[in-house]
Design a protein around this motif. Structure first.
Motif, PDB file in Angstrom:
ATOM      1  N   GLY A 113       0.781  -1.215   0.000  1.00 58.57           N
ATOM      2  CA  GLY A 113       0.000   0.000   0.000  1.00 58.57           C
ATOM      3  C   GLY A 113       0.818   1.273   0.000  1.00 58.57           C
ATOM      4  O   GLY A 113       0.269   2.355  -0.145  1.00 58.57           O
ATOM      5  N   LYS A 114       2.148   1.160   0.154  1.00 60.47           N
ATOM      6  CA  LYS A 114       2.966   2.365   0.040  1.00 60.47           C
ATOM      7  C   LYS A 114       3.032   2.755  -1.430  1.00 60.47           C
ATOM      8  O   LYS A 114       3.078   1.896  -2.301  1.00 60.47           O
ATOM      9  CB  LYS A 114       4.370   2.124   0.596  1.00 60.47           C
ATOM     10  N   VAL A 115       3.020   4.054  -1.699  1.00 60.41           N
ATOM     11  CA  VAL A 115       2.976   4.524  -3.082  1.00 60.41           C
ATOM     12  C   VAL A 115       3.975   5.648  -3.309  1.00 60.41           C
ATOM     13  O   VAL A 115       4.404   6.320  -2.371  1.00 60.41           O
ATOM     14  CB  VAL A 115       1.566   5.030  -3.468  1.00 60.41           C
ATOM     15  N   ALA A 116       4.322   5.839  -4.572  1.00 61.29           N
ATOM     16  CA  ALA A 116       5.145   6.979  -4.998  1.00 61.29           C
ATOM     17  C   ALA A 116       4.819   7.253  -6.447  1.00 61.29           C
ATOM     18  O   ALA A 116       4.405   6.352  -7.189  1.00 61.29           O
ATOM     19  CB  ALA A 116       6.628   6.681  -4.831  1.00 61.29           C
ATOM     20  N   VAL A 117       5.029   8.498  -6.864  1.00 60.54           N
ATOM     21  CA  VAL A 117       4.800   8.866  -8.255  1.00 60.54           C
ATOM     22  C   VAL A 117       6.161   9.058  -8.921  1.00 60.54           C
ATOM     23  O   VAL A 117       7.107   9.533  -8.294  1.00 60.54           O
ATOM     24  CB  VAL A 117       3.903  10.121  -8.358  1.00 60.54           C
ATOM     25  N   VAL A 118       6.257   8.654 -10.187  1.00 59.36           N
ATOM     26  CA  VAL A 118       7.505   8.831 -10.937  1.00 59.36           C
ATOM     27  C   VAL A 118       7.633  10.311 -11.307  1.00 59.36           C
ATOM     28  O   VAL A 118       6.763  10.845 -12.000  1.00 59.36           O
ATOM     29  CB  VAL A 118       7.519   7.949 -12.201  1.00 59.36           C
ATOM     30  N   PRO A 119       8.701  10.980 -10.835  1.00 57.35           N
ATOM     31  CA  PRO A 119       8.840  12.420 -11.105  1.00 57.35           C
ATOM     32  C   PRO A 119       9.293  12.697 -12.539  1.00 57.35           C
ATOM     33  O   PRO A 119       9.741  11.800 -13.254  1.00 57.35           O
ATOM     34  CB  PRO A 119       9.901  12.861 -10.097  1.00 57.35           C
ATOM     35  N   ALA A 120       9.185  13.962 -12.918  1.00 58.52           N
ATOM     36  CA  ALA A 120       9.473  14.383 -14.293  1.00 58.52           C
ATOM     37  C   ALA A 120      10.900  14.067 -14.725  1.00 58.52           C
ATOM     38  O   ALA A 120      11.144  13.668 -15.846  1.00 58.52           O
ATOM     39  CB  ALA A 120       9.203  15.872 -14.436  1.00 58.52           C
ATOM     40  N   ASP A 121      11.852  14.227 -13.836  1.00 63.12           N
ATOM     41  CA  ASP A 121      13.261  14.137 -14.232  1.00 63.12           C
ATOM     42  C   ASP A 121      13.886  12.792 -13.899  1.00 63.12           C
ATOM     43  O   ASP A 121      15.102  12.681 -13.800  1.00 63.12           O
ATOM     44  CB  ASP A 121      14.036  15.261 -13.527  1.00 63.12           C
ATOM     45  N   PHE A 122      13.073  11.764 -13.720  1.00 64.79           N
ATOM     46  CA  PHE A 122      13.600  10.493 -13.208  1.00 64.79           C
ATOM     47  C   PHE A 122      14.437   9.733 -14.233  1.00 64.79           C
ATOM     48  O   PHE A 122      15.351   9.013 -13.892  1.00 64.79           O
ATOM     49  CB  PHE A 122      12.467   9.612 -12.680  1.00 64.79           C
ATOM     50  N   GLY A 123      14.108   9.871 -15.503  1.00 66.77           N
ATOM     51  CA  GLY A 123      14.883   9.170 -16.531  1.00 66.77           C
ATOM     52  C   GLY A 123      14.388   7.752 -16.753  1.00 66.77           C
ATOM     53  O   GLY A 123      13.431   7.303 -16.117  1.00 66.77           O
ATOM     54  N   GLU A 124      15.047   7.056 -17.655  1.00 60.43           N
ATOM     55  CA  GLU A 124      14.613   5.705 -18.012  1.00 60.43           C
ATOM     56  C   GLU A 124      14.717   4.769 -16.818  1.00 60.43           C
ATOM     57  O   GLU A 124      15.693   4.809 -16.076  1.00 60.43           O
ATOM     58  CB  GLU A 124      15.479   5.161 -19.140  1.00 60.43           C
ATOM     59  N   SER A 125      13.706   3.915 -16.672  1.00 57.33           N
ATOM     60  CA  SER A 125      13.712   2.985 -15.553  1.00 57.33           C
ATOM     61  C   SER A 125      12.685   1.882 -15.774  1.00 57.33           C
ATOM     62  O   SER A 125      11.750   2.027 -16.553  1.00 57.33           O
ATOM     63  CB  SER A 125      13.414   3.729 -14.245  1.00 57.33           C
ATOM     64  N   SER A 126      12.917   0.774 -15.074  1.00 61.34           N
ATOM     65  CA  SER A 126      11.988  -0.349 -15.001  1.00 61.34           C
ATOM     66  C   SER A 126      11.741  -0.598 -13.519  1.00 61.34           C
ATOM     67  O   SER A 126      12.369   0.024 -12.673  1.00 61.34           O
ATOM     68  CB  SER A 126      12.596  -1.616 -15.614  1.00 61.34           C
ATOM     69  N   CYS A 127      10.839  -1.535 -13.201  1.00 62.14           N
ATOM     70  CA  CYS A 127      10.642  -1.822 -11.782  1.00 62.14           C
ATOM     71  C   CYS A 127      10.374  -3.288 -11.529  1.00 62.14           C
ATOM     72  O   CYS A 127      10.012  -4.048 -12.421  1.00 62.14           O
ATOM     73  CB  CYS A 127       9.539  -0.951 -11.193  1.00 62.14           C
ATOM     74  N   HIS A 128      10.577  -3.652 -10.277  1.00 66.00           N
ATOM     75  CA  HIS A 128      10.444  -5.025  -9.821  1.00 66.00           C
ATOM     76  C   HIS A 128       9.201  -5.188  -8.955  1.00 66.00           C
ATOM     77  O   HIS A 128       9.105  -4.569  -7.895  1.00 66.00           O
ATOM     78  CB  HIS A 128      11.679  -5.409  -8.998  1.00 66.00           C
TER      79      HIS A 128
END
Length: 172
Positions: free
Chosen positions: A89-104
């Motif tokens: 239930g913890k959340v975060a938003v991907v910010p504008a300057d984060f760059g290329e990424s994937s997630c697990h």
């Protein structure tokens, strides 16, 4: 528990699934063979701290080739990441300057921009009512986790201008 009160004009109660272009799951599988010393950022649940992605605390990377083969889990600005196992239930938003990424193994909620700001959805899901709404949809007694059932979580959706004001208020 249903909300019995009146919503202000222009505000709606909408099921999470109807506010999203996409709800998908990050890569699920062992990471020992895919992590590299440098490359594309690979976000994990440990990075989701206080509504933000705290990547530098313990960075993980995958190769460009591995990343390019999995476009479904490429993160975009405004995507809301939801921890689905462990500290659910913890959340975060991907910010504008984060760059290329994937997630697990995170839920990736991609909002419909005409309805919702990712930053607002993140703030709503971080609130007590939003968090409880997610937890109520967890499955599995011993190891609770969140799956596609979170699509049925009710979301309070104000007009976009109000969402932007709320995001600014809670960011202080």
């Amino acid at each position: 528990e249903e909300y019995g009160g009146e919503l202000p004009d222009g505000w709606r109660l909408i099921l999470l699934g109807r506010t999203l272009q996409q709800l998908t799951n990050g890569f699920v599988g062992p990471t020992r063979d895919i992590l590299v010393d440098e490359g594309i950022r690979y976000v994990q649940s440990t990075h989701i701290q206080s509504g933000r992605i705290d990547f530098d605390r313990r960075p993980f990377y995958v190769s460009r080739e591995w990343h390019d083969q999995r476009p479904r889990i490429h993160l975009r600005q405004g995507d809301v990441l939801i921890v689905q196992t462990g500290d659910i239930g913890k959340v975060a938003v991907v910010p504008a300057d984060f760059g290329e990424s994937s997630c697990h193994a995170l839920q990736i909620a991609r909002v419909k921009p005409e309805l919702l700001l990712g930053e607002y959805l993140s703030a709503f899901l971080s609130s007590r009512i939003g968090y409880q709404s997610l937890l109520a949809r967890a499955t599995g007694a011993l190891h609770p986790h969140l799956e596609a059932g979170i699509r049925s979580a009710p979301i309070v959706v104000p007009p976009l201008e109000s969402q932007a004001e709320i995001v600014e208020e809670v960011a202080v």
